[in-house]
Design a protein around this motif. Structure first.
Motif, short mmCIF file in Angstrom:
data_model
loop_
_atom_site.label_atom_id
_atom_site.label_comp_id
_atom_site.label_asym_id
_atom_site.label_seq_id
_atom_site.Cartn_x
_atom_site.Cartn_y
_atom_site.Cartn_z
N SER A 1 -8.79 -8.28 15.50
CA SER A 1 -9.75 -9.37 15.52
C SER A 1 -10.97 -8.93 16.31
CB SER A 1 -9.14 -10.65 16.11
OG SER A 1 -8.71 -10.41 17.41
N THR A 2 -12.04 -9.57 16.04
CA THR A 2 -13.29 -9.29 16.73
C THR A 2 -14.05 -10.59 16.85
OG1 THR A 2 -15.23 -7.86 16.79
CG2 THR A 2 -14.49 -8.59 14.62
N THR A 3 -15.25 -10.52 17.34
CA THR A 3 -16.08 -11.71 17.47
C THR A 3 -17.25 -11.61 16.50
OG1 THR A 3 -17.31 -10.67 19.25
CG2 THR A 3 -15.46 -12.06 19.89
N ALA A 4 -18.05 -12.64 16.45
CA ALA A 4 -19.20 -12.67 15.54
C ALA A 4 -20.06 -11.43 15.73
CB ALA A 4 -20.03 -13.92 15.78
N GLY A 5 -20.36 -10.76 14.63
CA GLY A 5 -21.16 -9.55 14.66
C GLY A 5 -20.33 -8.29 14.76
N GLY A 6 -19.04 -8.41 15.05
CA GLY A 6 -18.15 -7.25 15.11
C GLY A 6 -17.74 -6.82 13.71
N ALA A 7 -17.25 -5.60 13.60
CA ALA A 7 -16.88 -5.07 12.29
C ALA A 7 -15.67 -4.16 12.41
CB ALA A 7 -18.06 -4.30 11.69
N ALA A 8 -14.99 -3.99 11.30
CA ALA A 8 -13.90 -3.03 11.19
C ALA A 8 -14.09 -2.26 9.89
CB ALA A 8 -12.55 -3.74 11.19
N ILE A 9 -13.89 -0.97 9.93
CA ILE A 9 -13.92 -0.13 8.74
C ILE A 9 -12.58 0.60 8.69
CG2 ILE A 9 -15.01 1.84 7.59
CD1 ILE A 9 -17.67 0.87 8.65
N PHE A 10 -12.03 0.71 7.48
CA PHE A 10 -10.69 1.27 7.33
C PHE A 10 -10.55 1.94 5.96
CE2 PHE A 10 -10.90 -3.22 6.39
CZ PHE A 10 -10.30 -3.35 5.14
N PRO A 11 -9.54 2.81 5.81
CA PRO A 11 -9.32 3.44 4.50
C PRO A 11 -8.99 2.35 3.47
CG PRO A 11 -7.98 4.51 6.19
CD PRO A 11 -8.58 3.28 6.81
N SER A 12 -9.57 2.44 2.31
CA SER A 12 -9.39 1.39 1.30
C SER A 12 -7.95 1.25 0.82
CB SER A 12 -10.31 1.64 0.11
OG SER A 12 -11.64 1.46 0.52
N TRP A 13 -7.18 2.32 0.91
CA TRP A 13 -5.79 2.26 0.47
C TRP A 13 -4.88 1.54 1.47
CZ3 TRP A 13 -3.04 4.41 4.28
CH2 TRP A 13 -3.63 5.44 5.03
N LEU A 14 -5.37 1.23 2.66
CA LEU A 14 -4.56 0.61 3.70
C LEU A 14 -4.35 -0.87 3.38
CD1 LEU A 14 -3.08 0.99 6.38
CD2 LEU A 14 -5.24 0.49 7.54
N GLU A 15 -3.11 -1.24 3.10
CA GLU A 15 -2.82 -2.63 2.74
C GLU A 15 -3.02 -3.54 3.94
OE1 GLU A 15 0.90 -2.98 0.65
OE2 GLU A 15 -0.09 -2.29 -1.16
N HIS A 16 -3.51 -4.73 3.64
CA HIS A 16 -3.81 -5.70 4.69
C HIS A 16 -3.82 -7.10 4.09
CE1 HIS A 16 -7.55 -4.60 2.68
NE2 HIS A 16 -8.01 -5.78 3.00
N TYR A 17 -3.80 -8.07 4.96
CA TYR A 17 -3.98 -9.45 4.54
C TYR A 17 -4.80 -10.15 5.62
CZ TYR A 17 0.08 -10.62 7.56
OH TYR A 17 0.95 -10.76 8.61
N VAL A 18 -5.30 -11.33 5.29
CA VAL A 18 -6.14 -12.08 6.24
C VAL A 18 -5.50 -13.44 6.46
CG1 VAL A 18 -8.43 -13.03 6.70
CG2 VAL A 18 -8.20 -10.86 5.45
N GLU A 19 -5.33 -13.80 7.73
CA GLU A 19 -4.75 -15.11 8.07
C GLU A 19 -5.68 -16.22 7.67
OE1 GLU A 19 -4.29 -14.41 12.30
OE2 GLU A 19 -2.15 -14.14 11.99
#
Length: 185
Positions: A167-185
């Motif tokens: 998690s991050t705050t407003a204006g923060g970012a995450a970049i990750f390999p596209s093959w990495l499975e994820h979900y969003v709460e």
């Protein structure tokens, strides 16, 4: 030799530990110079959501979300486009990839309370990312899944957790390999 002697002997073997399959995720803190732009873009996103309710349709992974395609081409989101380009360039440099402008596709999601994204990935792209326009206390975290297919058989016992929330705050970012499975709460 009894079991305590076997244990003592096994503890004395020399070994070399290697981390075979590391997966990098790059977390970028908010850029203070962008604080006002982030607030402005959040307001713009909410205005667009009000004026275009037809975009609140199910997507492959999204449930109960509002999604606008290609906001990087829309007026009012220029600073997000610049930030994305900057972060992608920095990440590509860390990966040893050539510098230069990167082609990317974007979408803008507004997740109301109770909305979420099921587990998915973004292949065949090289990298994926998220730039947050609002704080996400208690919701909206992105959860990355351990990419090793059989890992779930061993639970939390081998090299860390099966899922890692970011998690991050407003204006923060995450970049990750596209093959990495994820979900969003």
């Amino acid at each position: 030799m009894n079991s305590s002697q076997n244990q003592a002997k096994s503890d004395t073997f020399n070994s070399k530990e290697i981390n075979l399959f590391p997966t990098q995720v790059w977390i970028f803190p908010p850029d203070e110079e962008m604080a006002e732009a982030v607030k402005r873009m959040e307001r713009k996103a909410l205005e667009l959501r009000q004026s275009q309710p037809e975009l609140a349709t199910p997507t492959v992974s999204g449930r109960g979300i509002w999604r606008m395609p290609s906001p990087h081409l829309a007026p009012g989101f220029e600073q997000a486009t610049d930030r994305i380009e900057l972060l992608l360039s920095a990440t590509c440099k860390r990966l040893g990839l050539p510098a230069g402008r990167r082609k990317f596709d974007t979408w803008l999601n507004v997740n109301d309370p109770g909305s979420y994204h099921v587990q998915h990935q973004h292949s065949p792209n090289l990298l994926s990312g998220v730039l947050y326009l609002s704080d996400i206390q208690g919701s909206g975290r992105i959860i990355f899944k351990d990419p090793r297919a059989a890992r779930h058989c061993f639970g939390e016992t081998q090299n860390g957790p099966l899922e890692v929330p970011v998690s991050t705050t407003a204006g923060g970012a995450a970049i990750f390999p596209s093959w990495l499975e994820h979900y969003v709460e």
